[in-house]
Scaffold this motif. Sequence first.
Motif, PDB file in Angstrom:
ATOM      1  N   LEU A 200     -17.621   8.817  -4.416  1.00 56.66           N
ATOM      2  CA  LEU A 200     -17.329   7.481  -3.917  1.00 56.66           C
ATOM      3  C   LEU A 200     -16.619   7.567  -2.573  1.00 56.66           C
ATOM      4  CD1 LEU A 200     -17.373   4.393  -4.807  1.00 56.66           C
ATOM      5  CD2 LEU A 200     -14.947   4.734  -5.314  1.00 56.66           C
ATOM      6  N   PHE A 201     -17.242   6.989  -1.538  1.00 59.58           N
ATOM      7  CA  PHE A 201     -16.567   6.785  -0.267  1.00 59.58           C
ATOM      8  C   PHE A 201     -15.778   5.486  -0.415  1.00 59.58           C
ATOM      9  CE2 PHE A 201     -20.512   9.080   0.659  1.00 59.58           C
ATOM     10  CZ  PHE A 201     -20.026  10.178   1.360  1.00 59.58           C
ATOM     11  N   SER A 202     -14.449   5.601  -0.451  1.00 58.99           N
ATOM     12  CA  SER A 202     -13.637   4.459  -0.882  1.00 58.99           C
ATOM     13  C   SER A 202     -12.994   3.675   0.255  1.00 58.99           C
ATOM     14  CB  SER A 202     -12.539   4.940  -1.839  1.00 58.99           C
ATOM     15  OG  SER A 202     -11.634   5.805  -1.175  1.00 58.99           O
ATOM     16  N   GLY A 203     -13.221   4.071   1.520  1.00 62.40           N
ATOM     17  CA  GLY A 203     -12.606   3.336   2.612  1.00 62.40           C
ATOM     18  C   GLY A 203     -11.102   3.260   2.427  1.00 62.40           C
ATOM     19  N   ASP A 204     -10.552   2.043   2.553  1.00 64.81           N
ATOM     20  CA  ASP A 204      -9.123   1.826   2.313  1.00 64.81           C
ATOM     21  C   ASP A 204      -8.862   1.180   0.960  1.00 64.81           C
ATOM     22  OD1 ASP A 204      -8.505   2.886   4.748  1.00 64.81           O
ATOM     23  OD2 ASP A 204      -7.765   1.033   5.653  1.00 64.81           O
ATOM     24  N   ILE A 210      -1.331   6.010  -0.951  1.00 65.94           N
ATOM     25  CA  ILE A 210      -0.950   4.771  -0.274  1.00 65.94           C
ATOM     26  C   ILE A 210      -1.464   3.574  -1.064  1.00 65.94           C
ATOM     27  CG2 ILE A 210      -1.239   3.387   1.825  1.00 65.94           C
ATOM     28  CD1 ILE A 210      -1.598   6.041   3.349  1.00 65.94           C
ATOM     29  N   THR A 211      -0.638   2.531  -1.160  1.00 64.69           N
ATOM     30  CA  THR A 211      -1.081   1.264  -1.739  1.00 64.69           C
ATOM     31  C   THR A 211      -1.652   0.402  -0.622  1.00 64.69           C
ATOM     32  OG1 THR A 211       0.652   1.360  -3.423  1.00 64.69           O
ATOM     33  CG2 THR A 211      -0.364  -0.781  -3.029  1.00 64.69           C
ATOM     34  N   PRO A 212      -2.933   0.095  -0.636  1.00 59.94           N
ATOM     35  CA  PRO A 212      -3.534  -0.653   0.473  1.00 59.94           C
ATOM     36  C   PRO A 212      -2.908  -2.035   0.650  1.00 59.94           C
ATOM     37  CG  PRO A 212      -5.226   0.367  -0.889  1.00 59.94           C
ATOM     38  CD  PRO A 212      -3.940   0.509  -1.630  1.00 59.94           C
ATOM     39  N   HIS A 213      -2.809  -2.438   1.916  1.00 64.10           N
ATOM     40  CA  HIS A 213      -2.345  -3.789   2.233  1.00 64.10           C
ATOM     41  C   HIS A 213      -3.382  -4.805   1.782  1.00 64.10           C
ATOM     42  CE1 HIS A 213      -1.010  -7.282   4.441  1.00 64.10           C
ATOM     43  NE2 HIS A 213      -2.123  -7.285   5.160  1.00 64.10           N
ATOM     44  N   ILE A 214      -2.915  -5.913   1.221  1.00 63.59           N
ATOM     45  CA  ILE A 214      -3.799  -7.015   0.847  1.00 63.59           C
ATOM     46  C   ILE A 214      -3.769  -8.030   1.974  1.00 63.59           C
ATOM     47  CG2 ILE A 214      -4.331  -8.752  -0.893  1.00 63.59           C
ATOM     48  CD1 ILE A 214      -4.483  -5.796  -1.824  1.00 63.59           C
ATOM     49  N   GLY A 215      -4.907  -8.249   2.609  1.00 65.08           N
ATOM     50  CA  GLY A 215      -4.939  -9.053   3.824  1.00 65.08           C
ATOM     51  C   GLY A 215      -5.373 -10.487   3.613  1.00 65.08           C
ATOM     52  N   LEU A 216      -4.831 -11.374   4.461  1.00 61.61           N
ATOM     53  CA  LEU A 216      -5.271 -12.765   4.528  1.00 61.61           C
ATOM     54  C   LEU A 216      -6.083 -12.921   5.810  1.00 61.61           C
ATOM     55  CD1 LEU A 216      -2.010 -14.708   3.533  1.00 61.61           C
ATOM     56  CD2 LEU A 216      -3.973 -14.183   2.087  1.00 61.61           C
ATOM     57  N   TYR A 217      -7.369 -13.157   5.669  1.00 62.15           N
ATOM     58  CA  TYR A 217      -8.256 -13.334   6.823  1.00 62.15           C
ATOM     59  C   TYR A 217      -8.976 -14.656   6.647  1.00 62.15           C
ATOM     60  CZ  TYR A 217      -7.317  -8.421   7.590  1.00 62.15           C
ATOM     61  OH  TYR A 217      -6.690  -7.223   7.810  1.00 62.15           O
ATOM     62  N   GLU A 264      -2.742   3.383 -11.852  1.00 60.84           N
ATOM     63  CA  GLU A 264      -1.468   3.376 -11.126  1.00 60.84           C
ATOM     64  C   GLU A 264      -1.345   2.136 -10.241  1.00 60.84           C
ATOM     65  OE1 GLU A 264      -0.913   8.250 -10.624  1.00 60.84           O
ATOM     66  OE2 GLU A 264      -1.306   6.958  -8.880  1.00 60.84           O
ATOM     67  N   LEU A 265      -2.416   1.802  -9.542  1.00 60.83           N
ATOM     68  CA  LEU A 265      -2.365   0.654  -8.637  1.00 60.83           C
ATOM     69  C   LEU A 265      -2.282  -0.661  -9.396  1.00 60.83           C
ATOM     70  CD1 LEU A 265      -4.935   1.914  -5.997  1.00 60.83           C
ATOM     71  CD2 LEU A 265      -2.508   1.458  -5.582  1.00 60.83           C
ATOM     72  N   LEU A 266      -3.005  -0.778 -10.498  1.00 59.57           N
ATOM     73  CA  LEU A 266      -2.914  -1.988 -11.314  1.00 59.57           C
ATOM     74  C   LEU A 266      -1.494  -2.172 -11.843  1.00 59.57           C
ATOM     75  CD1 LEU A 266      -6.266  -1.721 -13.309  1.00 59.57           C
ATOM     76  CD2 LEU A 266      -5.741  -3.380 -11.508  1.00 59.57           C
ATOM     77  N   THR A 267      -0.898  -1.072 -12.307  1.00 60.77           N
ATOM     78  CA  THR A 267       0.477  -1.133 -12.809  1.00 60.77           C
ATOM     79  C   THR A 267       1.446  -1.494 -11.699  1.00 60.77           C
ATOM     80  OG1 THR A 267      -0.009   0.485 -14.537  1.00 60.77           O
ATOM     81  CG2 THR A 267       2.310   0.182 -13.935  1.00 60.77           C
ATOM     82  N   HIS A 268       1.242  -0.897 -10.520  1.00 63.64           N
ATOM     83  CA  HIS A 268       2.114  -1.187  -9.383  1.00 63.64           C
ATOM     84  C   HIS A 268       2.127  -2.682  -9.070  1.00 63.64           C
ATOM     85  CE1 HIS A 268       3.716  -1.242  -5.267  1.00 63.64           C
ATOM     86  NE2 HIS A 268       2.640  -1.932  -4.942  1.00 63.64           N
ATOM     87  N   HIS A 269       0.952  -3.290  -9.005  1.00 63.67           N
ATOM     88  CA  HIS A 269       0.898  -4.707  -8.636  1.00 63.67           C
ATOM     89  C   HIS A 269       1.444  -5.604  -9.744  1.00 63.67           C
ATOM     90  CE1 HIS A 269      -0.868  -4.631  -4.658  1.00 63.67           C
ATOM     91  NE2 HIS A 269      -1.677  -3.677  -5.065  1.00 63.67           N
TER      92      HIS A 269
END
Length: 341
Positions: A200-204, A210-217, A264-269
């Motif tokens: 899987l090429f996962s980008g960001d 790192i926990t990716p930033h959640i953006g508002l666009y 891990e990321l689900l738990t973090h959020h």
Amino acid sequence: MAQVYDHGGGVRSLQVPIPDNPLGHTLVYVVDTDRGPVLIDTGWDDPTSWDTLAEGLTACCTSVGEIHGVVVTHHHPDHHGLSGRVREASGAWIAMHAADGAIVRRTRSTRPQRWFTYMTAKLEAAGAPEEHVAPLRAARPRTLPGLAPALPDREIVPGELLDLPGRRLRAIWTPGHTPGHVCLHLEEDHPARLPGHGRLFSGDHLLPEITPHIGLYEDPDDATVTDPLGDYLDSLERVGRLAPAEVLPAHQHVFTDAAARVRELLTHHEDRLTGLLSLLTEPLTPWQLAVRMEWNRPWDQIPYGSKNIAVSEAEAHLRRLVKLGRAEAVAGSEPVMYMAV
């Protein structure tokens, strides 16, 4: 010197530097196809980055002029920045999800002063103090760096195989970091026969540490209230179910056990949302919430632009809490405040 790594099976990565950024570099992937190499992302539009990309391709026994296509995981400049120069040098096509393509078109048509006016209004609505908003209000730029990213030639359609002759690369729509972020599932046996389903090429979207930033666009002319954090959490679970043998991210390093990182990321959020509820026992604006949230450094040490990103992150979490019925806006507050329910 360009840092090149051979991942086997006709896949290599290049470390393309990001100027003046703690991330250091973007991992640009070179995928061999029957019609020539295809890049997954290209790196930041900077002379040093361009030279490094060219050197890396030479080390891969190819060149910029031989690139057949560019697949962009998302529109951010450390991923899409050099796409236009690659296309000019090679005639390569550029593919991107429609949602990020729309952001690119909007960015290209935005007059700099309109962008500053929009940002000023957003920060005022979030409760930012006058001393923070004033520099934006006073700005009178003629141009704005990064406002002319390359338009894509092709649309990445979620769920479909990309047109890469001799390869099976399927697009997985993973919104959250950006509305049109995509991961790319290489549905081929791992060259080292690791257990799992391809690579899987996962980008960001999924990074090892790192926990990716959640953006508002958001389109200034569209009043739709989005839930990017909810989108991100949903797409995280989709990626976890793929169970790839290996994850090739756009930053840091390759890793295995995608499912564990997803957990891990689900738990973090979830922990972060719970922590924010404890702050919302009193009415707070998004700005006030951002000031009280935990970051990787004290608030007064966060750079100006990063504070704006932090406020959008706070607002993304607030929207999720409101959608879950765990917080609500305080009626009549101006700027709007929120409280836990």
